[in-house]
Scaffold this active site. Structure first.
Site, PDB file in Angstrom:
ATOM      1  N   GLU A 286      -6.519   2.448   6.419  1.00 19.25           N
ATOM      2  CA  GLU A 286      -6.035   2.459   5.039  1.00 19.25           C
ATOM      3  C   GLU A 286      -6.589   3.689   4.321  1.00 19.25           C
ATOM      4  O   GLU A 286      -5.996   4.190   3.373  1.00 19.25           O
ATOM      5  CB  GLU A 286      -6.480   1.180   4.326  1.00 19.25           C
ATOM      6  CG  GLU A 286      -6.000   1.049   2.911  1.00 19.25           C
ATOM      7  CD  GLU A 286      -6.292  -0.331   2.321  1.00 19.25           C
ATOM      8  OE1 GLU A 286      -6.759  -0.382   1.175  1.00 19.25           O
ATOM      9  OE2 GLU A 286      -6.071  -1.327   3.011  1.00 19.25           O
TER      10      GLU A 286
ATOM     11  N   SER B  73     -12.152  -0.698   1.783  1.00 20.09           N
ATOM     12  CA  SER B  73     -11.654  -1.304   3.015  1.00 20.09           C
ATOM     13  C   SER B  73     -11.085  -0.212   3.925  1.00 20.09           C
ATOM     14  O   SER B  73     -10.262   0.595   3.506  1.00 20.09           O
ATOM     15  CB  SER B  73     -10.581  -2.341   2.678  1.00 20.09           C
ATOM     16  OG  SER B  73     -10.079  -2.930   3.850  1.00 20.09           O
TER      17      SER B  73
ATOM     18  N   ARG C 104       0.827  -1.218   0.000  1.00 19.49           N
ATOM     19  CA  ARG C 104       0.000   0.000   0.000  1.00 19.49           C
ATOM     20  C   ARG C 104       0.860   1.267   0.000  1.00 19.49           C
ATOM     21  O   ARG C 104       0.521   2.262   0.635  1.00 19.49           O
ATOM     22  CB  ARG C 104      -0.967  -0.010   1.189  1.00 19.49           C
ATOM     23  CG  ARG C 104      -1.925  -1.190   1.187  1.00 19.49           C
ATOM     24  CD  ARG C 104      -2.834  -1.178  -0.042  1.00 19.49           C
ATOM     25  NE  ARG C 104      -3.714  -2.331  -0.056  1.00 19.49           N
ATOM     26  CZ  ARG C 104      -3.489  -3.464  -0.739  1.00 19.49           C
ATOM     27  NH1 ARG C 104      -2.391  -3.565  -1.489  1.00 19.49           N
ATOM     28  NH2 ARG C 104      -4.334  -4.461  -0.705  1.00 19.49           N
TER      29      ARG C 104
END
Length: 308
Positions: free
Chosen positions: A301, A231, A181
Site C-alpha cells: 500500500e 499499514s 485506495r
C-alpha cells in the site's frame, strides 16, 4: 545521475515565485517522511497558495523538471538516493479550514486529525474514522484513505487541483473515480490543493467519544511510537494482511534497520537506521514467505518514490 542540479536559470525564476525560506536545495527527505527514510530532493518547495502551486508547475514544465508532491510524507517510502527534480510539500497556509453549515473546505496540507477535530468542534459527524490516520487530507483523498468502515469517498464532494500544465480544475464527485485506495489523481497527476467535504449534523459529545475510542484502539494495536509509513500492505480479498503475516510467524523479522512490527504484523517499522533498501528487501521477504505458506500475494500500500 543527478537531474539538472542547480539549473541556474530555473533557480532564478523559481526564486521570484517562492521566497528563499521556502525553497531548499538538497533537502534530506528523511526529515519530511513518517518513515524517517529518504535521500535528498534536488529542489524542495513549500508553496502557501494555489497560485504559487500553479506558478511552480508552469516553471517546472517550461524547464522540463519533474515534480513530486509529498504531502505529509506518510504512506510513502522515499528511496535512498532521493528524488530528482522538484519536491513540493504544502506550506502552513495551505492547511486552512473553514465551514458553512455542514460543509467544510480544507487546504490540502491540513492534517487529517486536525480536520477531524475541526469537524467535531462544529458538531459535524462523518470523519471520526480519520482521527488516527497519519497524513494530510490531500494525500488521503489521493489514496481514498479509510479506517473503521469509513473512507474519504463517503464525505468528499469536490476537489480543486492544479494539473501538470498549470491549469486549475475543480473536480466534482463523479469525476473523482473513487474505489478501494484509489482516486482519479493517481492517473491524471493533478495536485490536490483544496478539498470540499460534506458532513452530517451530530452531537458533539458522541462524536468526540467515537474519536476517543478509535484513538485508543490504534494506540493499543498499532506501533505509533516508532517511525513507519502506516499499514504496509493492501488488504487482500478475503484476508487481512497483518493476520497472514502473523500466521506465517514473521512478527519481529528484521533486515538491517527495518522490522516487521512485533506489535502489529501489518506494519514495517524503522527500528533504527533503516534504509529504503532494507525496507524493500523486507517487503519482498514477507511477500515470498506469505505466498509460500498461504498462496496469497500481498501488494504494498506504501508508495515508493525516487531513486535507489
Amino acid at each position: 545521475m543527478k537531474f539538472l542540479r542547480k539549473n541556474s536559470e530555473f533557480l532564478t525564476k523559481i526564486e521570484q515565485v517562492i521566497p528563499p525560506e521556502r525553497l531548499l536545495l538538497d533537502e534530506p527527505l528523511a526529515n519530511h517522511t513518517t518513515f524517517c527514510i529518504g535521500g535528498p530532493a534536488d529542489y524542495f518547495v513549500l508553496p502557501e497558495t494555489t497560485a504559487e502551486v500553479t506558478a511552480v508547475f508552469k516553471l517546472a514544465k517550461l524547464y522540463d523538471i519533474p515534480v513530486t508532491v509529498l504531502g505529509n510524507g506518510s504512506n510513502v517510502l522515499v528511496l535512498d538516493n532521493g528524488i530528482r527534480g522538484l519536491v513540493l510539500k504544502f506550506g502552513e497556509q495551505m492547511s486552512r479550514l473553514s465551514h458553512a453549515g455542514n460543509r467544510v473546505a480544507a487546504g490540502a496540507g491540513a492534517l487529517l486529525r486536525d480536520v477531524s477535530r475541526y469537524a467535531a468542534e462544529q458538531g459535524l459527524s462523518g470523519m471520526e474514522f480519520a482521527i488516527g490516520i497519519p497524513g494530510s487530507i490531500g494525500g488521503a483523498v489521493f489514496m481514498n484513505a479509510g479506517a473503521y468502515e469509513g473512507e474519504m469517498s463517503h464525505i468528499v464532494t469536490a476537489v480543486t487541483a492544479v494539473c501538470p500544465d498549470g491549469a486549475v480544475k475543480r473536480f466534482t464527485k463523479p469525476e473523482l473515480k473513487f474505489s478501494y485506495r484509489h482516486s482519479v489523481f493517481q492517473e491524471n497527476h493533478c495536485t490536490i490543493c483544496e478539498v470540499e467535504l460534506m458532513f452530517q449534523n451530530g452531537e458533539q459529545n458522541l462524536i468526540r467519544s467515537r474519536m476517543g475510542d478509535y484513538t485508543t484502539k490504534r494506540e493499543i494495536k498499532q506501533p505509533l511510537e516508532v517511525p513507519s509509513a502506516g499499514s504496509t500492505f493492501k488488504r487482500p480479498p478475503g484476508h487481512f494482511a497483518g493476520t497472514l503475516i502473523e500466521q506465517t510467524g514473521l512478527k519481529g523479522l528484521t533486515i538491517g534497520g527495518a522490522q516487521v512490527s512485533p506489535k502489529h504484523a501489518g506494519f514495517i517499522i524503522n527500528a533504527g537506521g533503516a534504509t529504503a533498501k532494507d525496507v524493500l528487501n523486507l517487503i519482498k521477504e514477507v511477500q515470498r514467505r506469505v505466498y509460500r505458506q498461504h498462496g496469497v500475494m500481498l501488494y504494498p500500500e506504501v508508495r515508493t518514490l525516487g531513486e535507489q
